[in-house]
Design an enzyme around this catalytic site. Structure first.
Site: not given
Ligand SMILES: Cc1ncc(C[n+]2csc(CCOP(=O)(O)OP(=O)(O)O)c2C)c(N)n1
Length: 660
Positions: A301, A388, A416
């Site tokens: 990242k 969630e 959700r």
């Molecule tokens: C249902 C839901 N809960 C929480 C989030 C907030 N959120 C956005 S991106 C993320 C982390 C994503 O991590 P990953 O899939 O590993 O992708 P990265 O950003 O590390 O590339 C979260 C928790 C969301 N978008 N949707």
């Protein structure tokens, strides 16, 4: 010097470049991301991590015929740059600009919209099933992060892939981070794979093989080698060693517990997600595979930008920043604290006094402010991952044992867990406390993130006590009040700065279902207007009252506090006393607080006209500021004043008609 990026606006342009040119392009893309996002902000870190991966995907596949499905889709900026949106890239997340997520209406290259996590595997599998039905043969490539594997839906899809299709390409983009550090057993498991010495040796062999073989031979030879590599270490790298059972029928047992393989998916990797030639070759292989595949790529990242690498959580998504230092501008002196920080500090104070309170987040420790509790009282803090539904049922479980779990969650993500709110919390009447942040607009993120529906989806459920504070001190009063209830409680409050009022030393206990009158009628003889301003729109109700009073109206202002139970007495009293009632809410008008008032008036046969100020029945777009959207959609003092003036106090005429 001209850049390769200047020549690339479509996937076909990329395909004309040679490997060394593509590698240079990767650097230019990073520079573009860093400089363009510095002005308006965005999801910088995740996109810096997928530059090579996105280039490789476009080299091997052909969108829009082939489909790219991105989980959350916050990491699709590079894809946007390569698919006709480069010229508008500087407008991303701004008014009338590009959306920060994939959007079907924005480009034919965006085959699926998202913003919430965990949807990509299911959607991609659905596309594969449709493709198989119509025998159209396109490739479907699904990119999901390691944090998507903390989410239940992802497993529902993984479980279903091998039964549904023979051709599925999943790419696990593993950077070990969610927004915060990824949590849970799967994160540990992936880490075991990555760090296992034997696996690493085999991985090197696997990569060397990929490099040696000409493309044609890759498909036949690579599969066998990859499988050998996996099987050789699967016995040591497993979630949990299971004793081999005599009736294992070739499955199960400690030698075959690699999770994807168990689900009937061929697992490839882990490979270096920044090694462009390796990525291209591996994707070529995946493209020609006739069985479902999960390719595990390791990315960093923030790759290419030191401050983003050092601070992955901050650079996951941020506002404008200084390119050299990575610093974001300090808040102006005198700015009120953010609601999330008030919530976090209050949680620590309340938890210190009340041992039944615990805090739960679904992968949003910073966004919700619950990080403060993690720091102060780590044993009372739970991060359950992007889960969630689990968060809510987990809270229900704790509540059955005498605890008051506080679920700190964004209004939009709580959607959700609706069944869990209904079936697990409300039906059993359990004292779970929901602190719903981002209830209102998330302007830059847009419709996937606006929290405009919670009043409607909660007020139909029995046992619910739902409220909204007019300022941060009342938020703390409400948290304290909720901690003493024996029923499910919900507090909604918006993103960003609170009102800037001082917070009392000791919070007050509020009477459930009781509104507060903040301005009384002055009995001036002017037309009487009762303005009910819910939550953060209370201040708009007050300003509207001031403007109307200056024009001769006699105004009362009420802080309803509760959307359920409504203060029937206060609403009925003012409904009778006023010529016109106005409701203000930072919520969809359909089914919201104003609707609840109309229902009550209908029950009480009150005919006083009601002007409702709130969000119209449509998905609200993204924009640079909340103010812009409020103006556009009529959530303003001016509109409220105009509507009041345009509303004739029909009460006399209606009353006469009713009598005759
Ligand atoms: C249902 C839901 N809960 C929480 C989030 C907030 N959120 C956005 S991106 C993320 C982390 C994503 O991590 P990953 O899939 O590993 O992708 P990265 O950003 O590390 O590339 C979260 C928790 C969301 N978008 N949707």
């Amino acid at each position: 010097m001209s850049r390769y990026l200047d020549m690339v606006d479509q996937p076909a342009h990329l395909k004309k470049l040679k490997l060394d040119q593509l590698q240079q392009l990767a650097g230019e893309v990073r520079e573009e991301l860093i400089t363009k996002l510095a002005k308006g902000g965005g999801h910088l870190g995740p996109n810096l991590g997928v530059v090579e991966l996105t280039i490789a995907m476009h080299m091997v596949f052909d969108t829009p015929r082939d489909k790219f499905v991105w989980d959350v889709s916050h990491q699709s900026y590079v894809h946007k740059l390569f698919t006709g949106r480069k010229a508008r890239f500087g407008t991303i997340r701004q008014t009338d600009g590009l959306n920060g997520f994939s959007l079907r209406t924005e480009s034919e290259h965006d085959c699926y919209g998202a913003g919430h996590a965990g949807t990509a595997l299911s959607a991609a599998l659905g596309m594969c099933a449709a493709r198989d039905q119509r025998k159209s043969g396109e490739n479907v490539v699904c990119v999901f992060g390691d944090a998507a594997l903390t989410n239940g839906i992802s497993y529902e899809a993984l479980n279903n892939i091998a039964h549904t299709t023979r051709k599925f390409i999943g790419i696990l983009n593993d950077n070990e981070w969610s927004i915060a550090k990824n949590v849970g057993a799967i994160a540990g498991y992936l880490n075991q794979i990555i760090t296992h010495p034997r696996y690493n040796r085999l991985r090197k062999e696997f990569e060397a093989l990929l490099r040696r073989l000409p493309a044609g031979e890759i498909t036949s030879k690579l599969g066998i080698k990859a499988e050998e590599a996996i099987k050789a270490v699967a016995a040591e790298v497993s979630l949990k060693h299971k004793p081999a059972s005599p009736d294992a029928d070739g499955r199960g047992g400690s030698g075959s517990s690699l999770i994807f393989e168990e689900m009937g998916l061929r697992y490839l990797g882990p490979i270096d997600g920044h090694d462009l030639p390796l990525l291209i070759r591996t994707l070529e292989f995946a493209k020609h595979c006739d069985e479902p595949i999960v390719l595990h790529v390791l990315t960093q990242k923030g790759k290419g930008y030191d401050v983003a690498i050092k601070h992955p959580e901050k650079f996951h998504g941020l506002g404008p920043y200084d390119i050299t230092t990575g610093n974001t501008p300090p808040s102006k002196p005198g700015t009120a604290p953010a609601y999330q920080d008030v919530f976090g500090a209050a949680m620590v104070r309340l938890c210190q006094k009340d041992t039944t309170l615990v805090g739960i987040t679904a992968a949003m420790p910073s966004g919700t402010g619950l990080k403060a509790l993690e720091k102060a009282l780590p044993q009372r803090y739970y991060d359950v991952g992007i889960a969630e539904e689990h968060a809510v049922i987990f809270a229900a479980g704790m509540a059955t044992m005498g605890f008051h779990p506080v679920v700190a969650i964004y209004s939009t993500f709580l959607q959700r867990a609706y069944d869990c709110i209904h079936h697990d919390v409300c039906l059993q009447d359990l004292p779970v406390i929901f602190c719903m942040d981002r209830a209102g607009l998330s302007a830059n993120d847009g419709p996937t993130h606006h929290g405009l529906f919670d009043i409607a989806y909660l007020r139909c459920l029995p046992n619910v006590i739902a409220m909204a504070p007019k300022h941060e001190d009342e938020l703390v009063d409400m948290m304290f009040t909720c901690s003493l209830q024996k029923h499910p409680t919900f507090i909604r409050y918006p993103r960003g700065a609170a009102e800037g009022v001082p917070i009392k030393e000791s919070p007050a206990l509020l009477e459930i279902g009781k509104a507060e009158v903040t301005r009384h009628f002055a009995n001036t003889g002017g037309r009487k207007v009762a303005l009910f301003g819910l939550g953060n729109l209370h201040s708009m109700a007050k300003q509207t009252a001031e403007t109307l009073a200056a024009e001769g109206f006699d105004c009362a202002v009420i802080n309803p506090r509760f959307t359920k139970p409504l203060d029937a007495g206060a609403h009925e009293f003012f409904g009778n006393a006023a010529d016109i009632v106005v409701t203000f809410e930072d919520h969809a008008l359909t089914g919201g607080y104003g609707s609840a008032v109309l229902e009550l008036f209908a029950e009480k046969h009150l005919t006083t006209p009601v002007v409702r100020i709130g969000w119209p029945d449509q998905f609200i777009e993204h924009a640079t500021t909340v103010d812009y959207l409020r103006k556009k959609h009529g959530l303003t003092v001016e509109n409220a004043v105009a509507q009041v003036k345009a509303t004739s106090p029909a009460t006399d005429a209606v009353k006469l008609a009713a009598v005759s």
